[in-house]
Design a protein around this motif. Structure first.
Motif, PDB file in Angstrom:
ATOM      1  N   ALA A   1      -1.900   1.832   2.875  1.00 52.69           N
ATOM      2  CA  ALA A   1      -2.083   0.833   1.569  1.00 52.69           C
ATOM      3  C   ALA A   1      -0.772   0.788   0.999  1.00 52.69           C
ATOM      4  CB  ALA A   1      -3.193   1.332   0.673  1.00 52.69           C
ATOM      5  N   THR A   2      -0.098  -0.449   0.982  1.00 50.81           N
ATOM      6  CA  THR A   2       1.174  -0.698   0.429  1.00 50.81           C
ATOM      7  C   THR A   2       1.158  -1.706  -0.600  1.00 50.81           C
ATOM      8  OG1 THR A   2       1.605  -2.583   2.090  1.00 50.81           O
ATOM      9  CG2 THR A   2       2.183  -0.117   2.750  1.00 50.81           C
ATOM     10  N   VAL A   3       2.435  -1.933  -1.260  1.00 51.20           N
ATOM     11  CA  VAL A   3       2.225  -3.100  -2.195  1.00 51.20           C
ATOM     12  C   VAL A   3       1.967  -4.432  -1.465  1.00 51.20           C
ATOM     13  CG1 VAL A   3       3.963  -4.356  -3.916  1.00 51.20           C
ATOM     14  CG2 VAL A   3       3.675  -1.806  -3.757  1.00 51.20           C
ATOM     15  N   ASN A   4       2.706  -4.520  -0.342  1.00 47.48           N
ATOM     16  CA  ASN A   4       2.506  -5.962   0.422  1.00 47.48           C
ATOM     17  C   ASN A   4       1.224  -6.109   0.851  1.00 47.48           C
ATOM     18  OD1 ASN A   4       5.191  -6.212   0.303  1.00 47.48           O
ATOM     19  ND2 ASN A   4       5.591  -5.235   2.055  1.00 47.48           N
ATOM     20  N   ASN A   5       0.388  -5.062   1.195  1.00 48.81           N
ATOM     21  CA  ASN A   5      -1.096  -5.204   1.753  1.00 48.81           C
ATOM     22  C   ASN A   5      -2.050  -5.143   0.778  1.00 48.81           C
ATOM     23  OD1 ASN A   5      -1.475  -2.734   1.960  1.00 48.81           O
ATOM     24  ND2 ASN A   5      -1.840  -2.438   4.244  1.00 48.81           N
ATOM     25  N   GLY A   6      -1.901  -4.959  -0.270  1.00 51.60           N
ATOM     26  CA  GLY A   6      -2.675  -4.935  -1.562  1.00 51.60           C
ATOM     27  C   GLY A   6      -3.322  -3.545  -1.919  1.00 51.60           C
ATOM     28  N   CYS A   7      -2.322  -2.579  -2.147  1.00 55.06           N
ATOM     29  CA  CYS A   7      -2.850  -1.389  -2.702  1.00 55.06           C
ATOM     30  C   CYS A   7      -3.264  -1.395  -4.112  1.00 55.06           C
ATOM     31  CB  CYS A   7      -1.481  -0.423  -2.643  1.00 55.06           C
ATOM     32  SG  CYS A   7      -0.423  -0.636  -3.959  1.00 55.06           S
TER      33      CYS A   7
ATOM     34  N   ARG B   1      -6.582  -2.497 -10.548  1.00 60.30           N
ATOM     35  CA  ARG B   1      -6.883  -3.730  -9.831  1.00 60.30           C
ATOM     36  C   ARG B   1      -5.966  -3.480  -8.458  1.00 60.30           C
ATOM     37  NH1 ARG B   1      -1.879  -6.102  -9.911  1.00 60.30           N
ATOM     38  NH2 ARG B   1      -0.314  -5.841 -11.572  1.00 60.30           N
ATOM     39  N   SER B   2      -6.142  -4.807  -7.804  1.00 61.94           N
ATOM     40  CA  SER B   2      -5.435  -4.742  -6.474  1.00 61.94           C
ATOM     41  C   SER B   2      -5.164  -6.349  -6.211  1.00 61.94           C
ATOM     42  CB  SER B   2      -6.224  -4.104  -5.159  1.00 61.94           C
ATOM     43  OG  SER B   2      -7.410  -5.004  -5.015  1.00 61.94           O
ATOM     44  N   ALA B   3      -3.881  -6.923  -5.710  1.00 62.19           N
ATOM     45  CA  ALA B   3      -3.624  -8.176  -5.496  1.00 62.19           C
ATOM     46  C   ALA B   3      -4.178  -8.683  -4.219  1.00 62.19           C
ATOM     47  CB  ALA B   3      -2.187  -8.060  -5.587  1.00 62.19           C
ATOM     48  N   VAL B   4      -3.990 -10.141  -4.105  1.00 60.34           N
ATOM     49  CA  VAL B   4      -4.541 -10.743  -2.758  1.00 60.34           C
ATOM     50  C   VAL B   4      -3.459 -10.130  -1.612  1.00 60.34           C
ATOM     51  CG1 VAL B   4      -4.259 -12.893  -1.642  1.00 60.34           C
ATOM     52  CG2 VAL B   4      -4.939 -12.710  -4.003  1.00 60.34           C
ATOM     53  N   ASN B   5      -4.084  -9.863  -0.351  1.00 54.51           N
ATOM     54  CA  ASN B   5      -3.300  -9.509   0.657  1.00 54.51           C
ATOM     55  C   ASN B   5      -2.758 -10.680   1.197  1.00 54.51           C
ATOM     56  OD1 ASN B   5      -2.395  -8.264   2.988  1.00 54.51           O
ATOM     57  ND2 ASN B   5      -4.048  -7.452   3.781  1.00 54.51           N
ATOM     58  N   THR B   6      -1.593 -10.864   1.001  1.00 56.63           N
ATOM     59  CA  THR B   6      -0.942 -12.056   1.729  1.00 56.63           C
ATOM     60  C   THR B   6      -0.289 -11.467   3.025  1.00 56.63           C
ATOM     61  OG1 THR B   6       1.068 -11.846   0.351  1.00 56.63           O
ATOM     62  CG2 THR B   6      -0.637 -13.350  -0.696  1.00 56.63           C
ATOM     63  N   SER B   7      -0.092 -10.303   3.249  1.00 58.33           N
ATOM     64  CA  SER B   7       0.672  -9.713   4.485  1.00 58.33           C
ATOM     65  C   SER B   7      -0.104 -10.049   5.822  1.00 58.33           C
ATOM     66  CB  SER B   7       0.924  -8.381   4.363  1.00 58.33           C
ATOM     67  OG  SER B   7      -0.221  -7.629   4.626  1.00 58.33           O
TER      68      SER B   7
ATOM     69  N   LYS C   1      -9.977  -5.673   3.019  1.00 58.74           N
ATOM     70  CA  LYS C   1      -8.749  -6.655   2.584  1.00 58.74           C
ATOM     71  C   LYS C   1      -8.047  -7.137   3.626  1.00 58.74           C
ATOM     72  CE  LYS C   1      -6.477  -6.448  -1.694  1.00 58.74           C
ATOM     73  NZ  LYS C   1      -7.285  -6.750  -2.808  1.00 58.74           N
ATOM     74  N   GLN C   2      -8.662  -8.260   4.209  1.00 50.67           N
ATOM     75  CA  GLN C   2      -8.244  -8.981   5.444  1.00 50.67           C
ATOM     76  C   GLN C   2      -6.708  -9.335   5.361  1.00 50.67           C
ATOM     77  OE1 GLN C   2      -9.987  -8.602   8.170  1.00 50.67           O
ATOM     78  NE2 GLN C   2     -12.303  -8.436   7.734  1.00 50.67           N
ATOM     79  N   PRO C   3      -5.892  -9.587   6.556  1.00 51.97           N
ATOM     80  CA  PRO C   3      -4.877 -10.170   6.333  1.00 51.97           C
ATOM     81  C   PRO C   3      -4.598 -11.453   5.994  1.00 51.97           C
ATOM     82  CG  PRO C   3      -5.214  -9.009   8.430  1.00 51.97           C
ATOM     83  CD  PRO C   3      -6.438  -8.859   7.757  1.00 51.97           C
ATOM     84  N   GLY C   4      -3.946 -11.941   5.033  1.00 52.61           N
ATOM     85  CA  GLY C   4      -3.814 -12.974   4.585  1.00 52.61           C
ATOM     86  C   GLY C   4      -4.698 -13.681   3.611  1.00 52.61           C
ATOM     87  N   ILE C   5      -5.882 -13.127   3.386  1.00 48.09           N
ATOM     88  CA  ILE C   5      -7.095 -13.764   2.791  1.00 48.09           C
ATOM     89  C   ILE C   5      -7.706 -12.749   1.940  1.00 48.09           C
ATOM     90  CG2 ILE C   5      -7.583 -16.010   4.218  1.00 48.09           C
ATOM     91  CD1 ILE C   5      -9.881 -14.200   5.108  1.00 48.09           C
ATOM     92  N   GLY C   6      -7.494 -11.392   2.187  1.00 49.58           N
ATOM     93  CA  GLY C   6      -8.026 -10.291   1.377  1.00 49.58           C
ATOM     94  C   GLY C   6      -8.011 -10.610  -0.114  1.00 49.58           C
ATOM     95  N   GLY C   7      -9.169 -10.830  -0.860  1.00 53.39           N
ATOM     96  CA  GLY C   7      -8.974 -11.328  -2.231  1.00 53.39           C
ATOM     97  C   GLY C   7      -8.608 -10.341  -3.388  1.00 53.39           C
ATOM     98  N   GLU C   8      -8.108 -11.075  -4.351  1.00 52.18           N
ATOM     99  CA  GLU C   8      -7.432 -10.202  -5.656  1.00 52.18           C
ATOM    100  C   GLU C   8      -8.979  -9.423  -6.013  1.00 52.18           C
ATOM    101  OE1 GLU C   8      -5.789 -11.190  -9.793  1.00 52.18           O
ATOM    102  OE2 GLU C   8      -6.506 -12.622  -8.868  1.00 52.18           O
TER     103      GLU C   8
END
Length: 294
Positions: A182-188, A249-255, A147-154
């Motif tokens: 694992a937080t809401v910001n980094n794609g939990c 599910r998990s969201a994109v990691n935009t952090s 879940k890479q920073p900025g690009i970790g995919g949904e």
């Protein structure tokens, strides 16, 4: 005292998931991450994995895609590398640092990497399985998700039993171990509590024809109500137990923070039939190892 409490068991059975803190110490998490950094440093990336697919209709690409599909479907008893989109240029060279390029590594870390094997078969994990009444659990797969920073995919809403199908259902459980917070910001992960009681509507199956595509989907994913999903943050070292049919599910990691995870799946093998149509199959080199051995 059991690591898993009666209350944890009750929540898992009711909701289809439960979070338990402290499966691993911070030091153990750091050791797993350090070993993974070494694996990535040493990795050999096959040429067909470096291809950026521009069209499905180009005959030349079909062979390369065949190689890539083979690389995935034969990865159950190996350690292989799967990359984020857009990390290679048109010559197959990295355009981001190698350590930041990978989506996941799988699917046999639990068998071939001693540190990961030790965690998979640890007394706490065996205790969880026994607390849940598993008689003959086996390990299906083990993988590391970056879940890479900025690009970790949904990861879109799904049920693990879509990919890991058994008869009867309800015999597969994922253990998802956070190696950093694992937080809401980094794609939990996000779950629909109680959604493990309705079966599945979609399966990924082998086509058994030796030509592309090697896998296909039967049925379709339901439409899920976004409002029903709840966020499930996990502290470093904590574990989420995931029922094979719970929707998550998990969201994109935009952090700016990565979200490294070691995750593996168990199956109760007693009185269970593993589908020959699943993409993942045991092999002579690696039968599904029993959990209750080291």
């Amino acid at each position: 005292m059991d690591f898993m409490t009666d209350r944890d068991v009750e929540k898992y059975r009711r909701d289809g998931f439960v979070v338990m803190d402290g499966l691993l110490s911070p030091q153990e998490c750091d050791q797993l991450r350090q070993r993974m950094a070494e694996i990535v440093d040493e990795m050999d990336v096959p040429d067909h994995c470096r291809i950026t697919f521009s069209t499905d209709h180009d005959e030349q690409l079909k062979e390369q895609m065949q190689g890539n599909a083979d690389y995935f479907i034969t990865s159950g008893d190996k350690i292989r590398f799967f990359f984020e989109k857009g990390v290679f240029d048109d010559k197959g060279e990295f355009i981001v640092p190698k350590q930041r390029s990978i989506n996941k590594i799988g699917h046999a870390l639990h068998a071939y990497e001693p540190l990961y094997k030790k965690v998979t078969h640890s007394p706490k994990v065996q205790g969880i399985a026994k607390k849940l009444g598993l008689v003959s659990p086996v390990v299906l797969q083990g993988m590391y998700i970056f879940k890479q920073p900025g690009i970790g995919g949904e990861v879109t809403p799904h049920q693990d039993a879509t990919f890991l199908y058994t008869e009867p259902l309800g015999r597969v459980m994922g253990l998802w171990i956070a190696l950093e917070d694992a937080t809401v910001n980094n794609g939990c992960l996000w779950f629909i509590p109680g959604s493990h009681n309705s079966g599945i509507t979609r399966r990924m199956v082998r086509t058994h024809k030796g030509t592309l595509p090697l896998t296909d989907f039967v049925g379709r994913e339901q439409q899920y109500d976004e409002d029903k999903f709840v966020a499930v943050p996990v502290k470093k070292g904590g574990v989420v137990l995931i029922h094979g049919e719970v929707v998550h599910r998990s969201a994109v990691n935009t952090s700016d923070d990565s979200r490294h995870v070691y995750t593996f799946h168990l199956m109760e093998a007693q009185d269970t039939r593993w589908s020959a149509d699943n993409w993942l199959q045991p092999s002579e080199e690696l039968p599904f190892p029993p959990l209750y051995t080291k």
